[in-house]
Each structure stands twice: as structure tokens, then as C-alpha cells.
Design a protein around this motif. Structure first.
Motif, mmCIF file in Angstrom:
data_model
loop_
_atom_site.group_PDB
_atom_site.id
_atom_site.type_symbol
_atom_site.label_atom_id
_atom_site.label_comp_id
_atom_site.label_asym_id
_atom_site.label_seq_id
_atom_site.Cartn_x
_atom_site.Cartn_y
_atom_site.Cartn_z
ATOM 1 N N LEU A 199 25.828 39.094 48.372
ATOM 2 C CA LEU A 199 25.155 38.065 47.588
ATOM 3 C C LEU A 199 26.123 37.217 46.768
ATOM 4 O O LEU A 199 27.014 37.739 46.093
ATOM 5 C CB LEU A 199 24.151 38.705 46.628
ATOM 6 C CG LEU A 199 23.038 39.550 47.239
ATOM 7 C CD1 LEU A 199 22.108 40.053 46.139
ATOM 8 C CD2 LEU A 199 22.259 38.758 48.272
ATOM 9 N N SER A 200 25.924 35.938 46.815
ATOM 10 C CA SER A 200 26.628 34.978 45.971
ATOM 11 C C SER A 200 25.561 34.260 45.143
ATOM 12 O O SER A 200 24.435 34.066 45.633
ATOM 13 C CB SER A 200 27.372 33.971 46.858
ATOM 14 O OG SER A 200 28.043 33.009 46.086
ATOM 15 N N PRO A 201 25.830 33.885 43.887
ATOM 16 C CA PRO A 201 27.137 33.720 43.252
ATOM 17 C C PRO A 201 27.620 34.901 42.405
ATOM 18 O O PRO A 201 28.707 34.825 41.839
ATOM 19 C CB PRO A 201 26.893 32.511 42.350
ATOM 20 C CG PRO A 201 25.477 32.695 41.896
ATOM 21 C CD PRO A 201 24.748 33.257 43.088
ATOM 22 N N MET A 202 26.840 35.966 42.231
ATOM 23 C CA MET A 202 27.289 37.076 41.388
ATOM 24 C C MET A 202 28.609 37.632 41.918
ATOM 25 O O MET A 202 28.807 37.725 43.124
ATOM 26 C CB MET A 202 26.229 38.175 41.364
ATOM 27 C CG MET A 202 24.923 37.755 40.714
ATOM 28 S SD MET A 202 23.775 39.148 40.473
ATOM 29 C CE MET A 202 23.423 39.614 42.164
ATOM 30 N N SER A 203 29.499 38.004 40.989
ATOM 31 C CA SER A 203 30.815 38.447 41.447
ATOM 32 C C SER A 203 31.502 39.308 40.393
ATOM 33 O O SER A 203 31.132 39.310 39.211
ATOM 34 C CB SER A 203 31.707 37.251 41.780
ATOM 35 O OG SER A 203 32.005 36.510 40.608
ATOM 36 N N VAL A 204 32.522 40.021 40.849
ATOM 37 C CA VAL A 204 33.441 40.753 39.978
ATOM 38 C C VAL A 204 34.851 40.315 40.350
ATOM 39 O O VAL A 204 35.191 40.217 41.532
ATOM 40 C CB VAL A 204 33.305 42.277 40.153
ATOM 41 C CG1 VAL A 204 34.415 43.004 39.397
ATOM 42 C CG2 VAL A 204 31.942 42.751 39.658
ATOM 43 N N THR A 205 35.667 40.040 39.339
ATOM 44 C CA THR A 205 37.062 39.666 39.541
ATOM 45 C C THR A 205 37.943 40.776 38.968
ATOM 46 O O THR A 205 37.700 41.256 37.854
ATOM 47 C CB THR A 205 37.381 38.330 38.844
ATOM 48 O OG1 THR A 205 36.551 37.309 39.399
ATOM 49 C CG2 THR A 205 38.847 37.952 39.042
ATOM 50 N N THR A 206 38.945 41.169 39.726
ATOM 51 C CA THR A 206 39.807 42.287 39.332
ATOM 52 C C THR A 206 41.273 41.937 39.567
ATOM 53 O O THR A 206 41.626 41.434 40.635
ATOM 54 C CB THR A 206 39.454 43.557 40.124
ATOM 55 O OG1 THR A 206 38.095 43.913 39.846
ATOM 56 C CG2 THR A 206 40.374 44.713 39.751
ATOM 57 N N THR A 207 42.104 42.210 38.566
ATOM 58 C CA THR A 207 43.558 42.036 38.685
ATOM 59 C C THR A 207 44.231 43.403 38.624
ATOM 60 O O THR A 207 43.889 44.226 37.766
ATOM 61 C CB THR A 207 44.092 41.151 37.548
ATOM 62 O OG1 THR A 207 43.513 39.844 37.653
ATOM 63 C CG2 THR A 207 45.614 41.019 37.632
ATOM 64 N N VAL A 208 45.171 43.625 39.526
ATOM 65 C CA VAL A 208 45.937 44.871 39.572
ATOM 66 C C VAL A 208 47.417 44.528 39.556
ATOM 67 O O VAL A 208 47.866 43.632 40.286
ATOM 68 C CB VAL A 208 45.614 45.687 40.842
ATOM 69 C CG1 VAL A 208 46.522 46.915 40.930
ATOM 70 C CG2 VAL A 208 44.149 46.103 40.855
ATOM 71 N N ALA A 246 24.251 46.736 41.933
ATOM 72 C CA ALA A 246 25.453 46.930 42.755
ATOM 73 C C ALA A 246 26.718 46.367 42.116
ATOM 74 O O ALA A 246 27.591 45.851 42.800
ATOM 75 C CB ALA A 246 25.244 46.337 44.145
ATOM 76 N N SER A 247 26.825 46.477 40.788
ATOM 77 C CA SER A 247 28.043 46.017 40.130
ATOM 78 C C SER A 247 29.242 46.849 40.552
ATOM 79 O O SER A 247 30.354 46.328 40.705
ATOM 80 C CB SER A 247 27.878 46.057 38.605
ATOM 81 O OG SER A 247 27.551 47.370 38.170
#
Length: 328
Positions: A36-45, A102-103
Motif C-alpha cells: 500500500l502507498s502512500p503509507m511508508s517507513v524510512t530507515t537509515t543504517v 502492518a507498521s
């Protein structure tokens, strides 16, 4: 040694509920979802920190939340030959966590893609899917967009348990999913705990797993034909049966609130009046309405009339992707 990825959540039309292996997060049956868009998670490693640091939505992760992230990072370090040091991870989501949306799927998919890139590993959807699964089972379905099937696999080591894309997000662009947020609170029983309880105590569990596996090829056929009515009926049936299995656990487990049932009953009434809208429901009180582009405004109105404190209109989402802008 630093990378950032963005991933979208997914909502299963044929649910995943229950593990055959708790440690490797291997399911009893296959499942099928829509990204599904636009929900999102952004992650930096970033590898090379003094100690492992895990920050999620502005707080320092502790306990099992931290442990699951470190498990994924350790798997990446092992794949990279053990030469990487501790890592810093920062993750931000733009929708409620632990409310059945579903986060964690989006979060661990973004983590898998970002961590592999930061480690210098070649992009590979299957490898990323297996990696994401170690953090959250449904995360394996958020590596790619569109409709993804998580194959349960048969091997004890889980090497054949990963998600594959059955249809891209461009296959059915008119399809819509409308998230009705009735309650933003974190659920009292986390999905992994609810699954374990259900598997161990519900007398209906074996029947559920057999039925859900049989529904998957039917769902694929309906999606191929773009049969909204058929897919809507299947998604509702599968959701009811998943929750019925949880209701029969000991002690009984219910993720539904009175408002959840109220909205579901209202949808039935509206379908009789000609509005094509159905629901699915993961482990939380917030139904996701399935409809088409011509009726998404009506679906939102139905949700708000039944007490939704917020509504997110979603379209089929795409793959998890690397981003050039980092969170730190």
C-alpha cells in the motif's frame, strides 16, 4: 557503509496467522497481500558505530523491539563475512504503530534493504525478503510492490520461505484500499503473542491453516481477472476465519472493538444499496476497506460516519527503494 530505504506496509487478503517455527518466523500456511502507498517507513543504517544503536519513531528501542532489529543486523554482518562493526539504525514511520496496520512489515522491509545496501551487498529481492522475515514475518511481503505471495516453504532452515511478486502495482491501478483508523492506541496483545496463543490453544487452528492455504490460488485467479466482488468476498471470509480462530483461543483473543463491528455491519448494508466495498482486518481494530477508484470517496465517508478518527486512502504501492537523503 550508510544507506537509507523506504518501504510500504502491506495488507494481507489471505492472512498469515501462526508460526511453525517461532525462531525463524516460518508460517504454517502461505499468504497473499497488497503493498500500500502512500503509507511508508524510512530507515537509515550505518555500520561502524561504537555500539549498536536502535531508534524507532523518536525513541530508543528496548527489549524485544531492539532484539528483533539486532537479529536482522547480525544476519547482514554474517552474510558480509563478519567484517562489519556495530551499527546505528534510525527509523521513522508516517502511520500508527502496533495498531494492526502492518507498521512492522514496512519497518523491517526498509531495514533489510537499507542494511544490505550499507553492507555493500548486491540488491536481491529474495535475499532481502528472507532477511526481512527474520524481523517480522509479514515484512517479507513488503520488499516488492503490488500483490505478493509469501510461500510458506518446507525446509527447516527457512531458505524456501520468502515472498514473490505475483502481480505488480500496475496490474490493477483502479483498486483502492481505504484504511479506517478507529483507534490509534497500541493493541494490548502483539501479533506474535496472539499467534502463539492461537496456535497452541485454539481447537480451530488446523482447519484455519488448511483453509487459508486453499484460498490463495483462488485469490490469485480473482486478481488476475480483476474481480472486485469475488476478491472482496474472499478477503472478508478469510479475515472472519482468522479472527474466529483467535476467538477460540484460551483465553479468548479479540482484536475487534465495538466500532470495528459497527463499521463491518454498515458495509453489508451499503453493499445491498449498490456500493462495492468490502473489508479485511489484521490483528487490530482498524478495518481496511477494499473498493475501486470510483467509490473510494464513498468508502471514506462510510468509515467516517462509523467513527473513524482518520482515514488513509491507499493505492497499490511499489517496491522498497533506496533513498539519497538520510535520517542522520
Amino acid at each position: 557503509m550508510k544507506a537509507t530505504a523506504l518501504a510500504h506496509p502491506n495488507i494481507a487478503l489471505v492472512k498469515y496467522w501462526g508460526k511453525r517455527d517461532e525462531a525463524l518466523i516460518l508460517p504454517h500456511q502461505s499468504s497473499l497481500s497488497l503493498t500500500l502507498s502512500p503509507m511508508s517507513v524510512t530507515t537509515t543504517v550505518e555500520f561502524g558505530a561504537d555500539t549498536d544503536q536502535v531508534e524507532i519513531n523518536g525513541h530508543t528501542a528496548k527489549g524485544s523491539e531492539r532484539d528483533r532489529v539486532l537479529r536482522v543486523l547480525e544476519a547482514v554482518r554474517a552474510e558480509a563475512g563478519g567484517k562489519l562493526g556495530p551499527a546505528r539504525m534510525v527509523s521513522r514511520g508516517d502511520f500508527p504503530a502496533a495498531a494492526g496496520l502492518a507498521s512492522s512489515a514496512a519497518g523491517f522491509a526498509a531495514l533489510a534493504v537499507a542494511a544490505r545496501a550499507a553492507a555493500g551487498l548486491a540488491p536481491e529481492p529474495r535475499a532481502a525478503s528472507v532477511l526481512a522475515r527474520l524481523g517480522s514475518g509479514s515484512a517479507c511481503r513488503s520488499i516488492q510492490g503490488g500483490f505478493c505471495e509469501w510461500r510458506k516453504g518446507e525446509r527447516a532452515d527457512g531458505a524456501d520461505s520468502f515472498a514473490v511478486q505475483r502481480f505488480s502495482e500496475s496490474h490493477w491501478p483502479e483498486l483502492r484500499m481505504v484504511v479506517a483508523i478507529l483507534n490509534r492506541d497500541e493493541k494490548e496483545v502483539k501479533s506474535r503473542d496472539g499467534m502463539k496463543l492461537t496456535v497452541e490453544t485454539s481447537p480451530y487452528y488446523a482447519a484455519w491453516a488448511k483453509d487459508a492455504e486453499a484460498e490463495l490460488p483462488r485469490a490469485v485467479e480473482l486478481i488476475q481477472r480483476k474481480d472486485l466482488q469475488g476478491l472482496g468476498a474472499l478477503s472478508e471470509r478469510n479475515a472472519w476465519r482468522m479472527h474466529a480462530t483467535a476467538f477460540a483461543a484460551d483465553p479468548p483473543l479479540s482484536y475487534m472493538h465495538p466500532a470495528t463491528l459497527g463499521l463491518i455491519e454498515h458495509l453489508r448494508e451499503q453493499r445491498k444499496k449498490g456500493t462495492p466495498v468490502w473489508f479485511t482486518l489484521d490483528a487490530g481494530p482498524n478495518p481496511v476497506l477494499l473498493t475501486d477508484a470510483a467509490h473510494e470517496v464513498a468508502a471514506e465517508a462510510l468509515a467516517r460516519a462509523c467513527g473513524a478518527v482518520d482515514v488513509v486512502r491507499c493505492v497499490p504501492g511499489g517496491d522498497a527503494v533506496l533513498k539519497s537523503e538520510h535520517l542522520f
